[in-house]
Design an enzyme around this catalytic site. Structure first.
Site, PDB file in Angstrom:
ATOM      1  N   ASP A 334       0.693  -1.201  -0.047  1.00  0.00           N
ATOM      2  CA  ASP A 334       0.125  -0.004  -0.219  1.00  0.00           C
ATOM      3  C   ASP A 334       0.916   1.124   0.473  1.00  0.00           C
ATOM      4  O   ASP A 334       2.402   1.461  -0.661  1.00  0.00           O
ATOM      5  CB  ASP A 334      -0.924   0.643   1.159  1.00  0.00           C
ATOM      6  CG  ASP A 334      -0.228   0.305   2.619  1.00  0.00           C
ATOM      7  OD1 ASP A 334       1.055   0.207   2.345  1.00  0.00           O
ATOM      8  OD2 ASP A 334      -0.920   0.013   3.788  1.00  0.00           O
ATOM      9  N   ASP A 336       1.246   4.706   2.701  1.00  0.00           N
ATOM     10  CA  ASP A 336       0.966   5.496   3.608  1.00  0.00           C
ATOM     11  C   ASP A 336       1.500   6.865   3.725  1.00  0.00           C
ATOM     12  O   ASP A 336       2.404   7.279   3.372  1.00  0.00           O
ATOM     13  CB  ASP A 336       1.545   4.725   5.099  1.00  0.00           C
ATOM     14  CG  ASP A 336       1.832   3.049   4.502  1.00  0.00           C
ATOM     15  OD1 ASP A 336       0.648   2.479   5.166  1.00  0.00           O
ATOM     16  OD2 ASP A 336       2.707   2.320   4.419  1.00  0.00           O
ATOM     17  N   ASP A 424      -3.074   4.177   2.493  1.00  0.00           N
ATOM     18  CA  ASP A 424      -3.926   4.306   4.380  1.00  0.00           C
ATOM     19  C   ASP A 424      -3.226   6.034   4.462  1.00  0.00           C
ATOM     20  O   ASP A 424      -2.169   6.331   4.104  1.00  0.00           O
ATOM     21  CB  ASP A 424      -2.766   3.474   5.703  1.00  0.00           C
ATOM     22  CG  ASP A 424      -3.169   2.162   5.293  1.00  0.00           C
ATOM     23  OD1 ASP A 424      -4.674   2.519   4.607  1.00  0.00           O
ATOM     24  OD2 ASP A 424      -2.210   1.485   5.883  1.00  0.00           O
TER      25      ASP A 424
END
Ligand code: CTP
Ligand code: MN
Ligand code: MN
Length: 500
Positions: A334, A336, A424
Site C-alpha cells: 500500500d 502510507d 492509508d
C-alpha cells in the site's frame, strides 16, 4: 555481660556470584551487573571506581562470571583484552557488553546506566571472515533492531525467507512466542552486510536459538529446508495464506472458513451462509489489483493526488510519505501518508474533507474512516495497542495509468488503463507529528524493538503518540524524529536504515 557481636545482615540472594560481596548501598539497577577489568586500571583506581558505582546504586561484581552484563575496561588494546576475555571460559560472553571507560563515566555522570552506543564498545577486532569455517567473532550486533542499520539490501534472503515462512506458520496458528523469535532472527540476519556461508559465522549473533541454527545449517548444506518445504506444501497453511491475502480477512476469519471446509475463493463466494463485510467485499472485488505490488512510481503519482487534495483544503497543510516507501522500498502493499496542519484542531476535519474530494473526483473505490480517539490525559498507555488513536482512513483508490511515470505496474498487458491501490492516511495533531511519523515509518520489527528498548533499557514508554519517562514521571517533547532517538539515548537511524 557478654554480647555476641552484631553482624550486619546481608540480603540473601540465590546467585552464587553474589556470595561474599559486601553491599552497603541500595541497589537501584537490578538488571545491570558491572565488572571492572583491573588490567591497565590498577587495583587502587579499580576499588575507587567500584565504590563510586556502588554508592550510585550500581551492582559491581568482584568476580567475572556469566551473570555480569557490562564489562568495563581501560585497556585500549582490544585484541589482548578480547584474548583474555575468551580465555576466561565464559558461556555468556557473546551477550555481554564489553565497554571502554567512557560508558562508565557517562553512567556515573547521569546517575544511571546509559544506553550502550557504538562509541562505547571495545570491538573484537580479531578478523571477521564471512564464510570461514572457524568460529568467527562478529563485531557486536545489538539484540535491538533500533541499534542496527538495516537497508533494503538483504544478503541473507534464502535464510530470512525460510525464517519468515516459519514465523508466518506460527502466526497463523496464533503462537506468538515462536513467531516473534523467528521474526527477530530474520531481522538480525537482514542487518548483516555479508552473507552467512557457514554456521560458524553466526557465532556471537543475538536472537539465534537452537531451532534457527539447525535451519541455517540445513539450508547452507542442502539449499533448502525440509521443515519449510513441508509447511509450504501443507494444505492448511496454503489455504490460510490465501484467505488472509484478502483485504479485511485476518487469521481468525481465515481459520473459521477453513474449519467449515472452505478451500478456495469460489467456495467462499458460493457459500450462501457467509456474510462478507464491506471491507471484505471490496477485498474480493479488487483482489487482482490490490494483491499486486505497488511501485515507487505509482506511490509518487498517489502522493501528487493526495498533495493536491490537502492543499486545496488548507494551504498550510502538511503531507509526508511514510511506511515502506519512506524506507526506500521499491515496492509496497500500500502507500502510507501522514497529513496534518499547524492549526490546532483543524486536523480533525482534514481526512473527511480529503475523502469527500476523492469521491467527487470519482477515484474513491473504498473508504474506512476512523475518527480520532486521541486523549492526552489517557496517556501513558502501559500496554501497546495494535492501533493508535489518531484519525485515520484505509482507502482503495483508482489510479489512472496516465498519471504514472512509465505506466502502471501491471502483469498482463491489460488495456483497462487504471488500477486499484490501497492507501492509508493518518492525521495526528501537529504536536504529535514526530511520534506519528516515527511510528508509521516502520518497519514493524523496528517499531517493536524501539518500544522494547525504551521499556527495558530506559524505563520509558513509547508508542505512536508519546514518550514517557517513568523515572522522571514526565512526557518528553519532540518536534523531530532525531529528538526522540536522542531522548532514548540512541544513535539516529535514517528511515532507509530501518528495514529490520
Ligand atoms: N502502523 C501503525 N498503526 C497502524 C497501521 C500501521 O502504527 N494501524 C505502522 C506499522 O507499524 C508499520 C507502518 O505503520 O510500521 C506501515 O504499515 P504497513 O503499511 O502495514 O507496512 P509497510 O512497512 O509500509 O510495508 P508495505 O510496504 O508492505 O506496505
Ligand atoms: Mn505500507
Ligand atoms: Mn499501511
Amino acid at each position: 555481660m557478654f554480647h555476641a557481636p552484631i553482624v550486619p545482615r546481608v540480603r540473601k540472594r540465590s546467585r552464587p556470584a553474589e556470595a561474599g560481596v559486601a553491599r552497603h548501598e541500595a541497589v537501584k539497577f537490578e538488571d545491570v551487573r558491572l565488572y571492572l577489568v583491573e588490567r591497565k586500571m590498577g587495583s587502587s583506581r579499580r576499588s575507587f571506581l567500584t565504590q563510586l558505582a556502588r554508592t550510585k546504586g550500581f551492582i559491581v561484581d568482584d568476580i567475572l562470571s556469566d551473570v555480569v552484563t557490562h564489562v568495563v575496561s581501560e585497556d585500549c588494546e582490544a585484541p589482548s583484552l578480547w584474548t583474555w576475555l575468551k580465555e576466561c571460559g565464559l558461556r555468556n560472553l557473546p551477550n555481554m557488553h564489553v565497554l571502554d571507560i567512557s560508558w562508565f563515566t557517562d553512567s556515573m555522570r547521569e546517575g544511571r546506566p546509559v544506553a550502550v552506543e557504538t562509541r562505547h564498545l571495545i570491538q573484537d577486532t580479531l578478523p571477521t571472515l564471512p564464510g570461514c569455517s572457524t568460529p568467527t567473532p562478529v563485531a557486536r550486533v545489538s539484540q535491538y533492531a533500533c541499534q542496527r542499520r538495516t537497508t533494503t539490501e538483504n544478503n541473507n534472503k534464502i535464510l530470512t525467507d525460510a525464517f519468515e515462512v516459519l514465523a508466518e506458520s506460527y502466526e497463523l496458528n496464533q503462537l506468538e512466542g515462536p513467531c516473534l523469535a523467528f521474526r527477530r532472527a530474520a531481522s538480525v540476519l537482514k542487518s548483516l552486510p555479508w552473507a552467512v556461508q557457514c554456521l560458524g559465522a553466526t557465532q556471537g549473533l543475538p536472537c539465534l536459538g537452537e531451532h534457527t541454527k539447525a535451519l541455517i545449517e540445513e539450508i547452507l548444506q542442502y539449499g533448502h529446508s525440509f521443515e519449510v518445504e513441508k509447511i509450504l506444501s501443507d494444505e492448511r497453511y496454503q489455504t490460510l495464506k490465501l484467505f488472509t491475502s484478502v483485504f479485511g480477512v485476518g487469521p481468525k476469519t481465515a481459520e473459521k472458513w477453513y474449519r467449515r471446509g472452505l478451500r478456495s475463493f469460489s467456495d467462499i463466494l458460493a457459500e450462501p451462509s457467509i456474510q462478507l463485510n464491506r471491507m471484505q467485499q471490496s477485498g474480493f472485488l479488487h483482489y487482482g489489483d490490490i494483491s499486486r505490488a505497488v511501485s515507487k512510481a505509482e506511490a509518487r503519482a498517489l502522493g501528487n493526488i493526495i498533495d493536491e487534495a490537502v492543499h486545496a483544503i488548507t494551504p498550510d497543510g502538511i503531507l509526508a510519505l511514510t511506511g515502506g516507501f519512506r524506507r526506500g522500498k521499491e515496492f509496497g502493499h500500500d502507500v502510507d501518508f501522514i497529513v496534518t496542519t499547524p492549526e490546532q484542531g483543524k486536523e480533525e476535519t482534514l481526512l473527511p474533507n480529503i475523502i469527500d474530494r476523492l469521491k467527487e473526483q470519482g477515484i474513491l473505490l473504498y473508504s474506512d474512516y476512523q475518527t480520532s480517539t486521541f486523549d492526552i490525559s489517557k496517556l501513558p498507555s502501559h500496554k501497546f495497542e495494535a492501533m493508535d488513536h489518531f484519525a485515520k482512513c484505509f482507502l482503495i483508490l483508482r489510479l489512472e495509468g496516465s498519471l504514472v511515470d512509465r505506466g502502471l505496474n501491471s502483469t498482463e498487458g491489460d488495456s483497462r488503463g487504471w488500477r486499484a491501490v490501497r492507501v492509508d492516511l493518518v492525521s495526528p495533531p501537529m504536536e504529535r507529528y514526530a511520534y506519528a511519523l516515527l511510528g508509521w515509518t516502520g518497519s514493524r520489527q523496528f517499531e517493536r524493538d524501539l518500544r522494547r528498548f525504551a521499556r527495558l533499557e530506559q524505563h520509558m514508554l513509547l508508542d505512536n503518540h508519546a514518550l514517557y519517562d517513568k523515572t522522571k514521571k514526565e512526557f518528553l517533547a519532540a518536534t523531530t524524529e532525531r529528538d526522540i532517538f536522542a531522548h532514548l539515548g540512541l544513535e539516529y537511524i535514517e528511515p532507509w536504515q530501518r528495514n529490520a
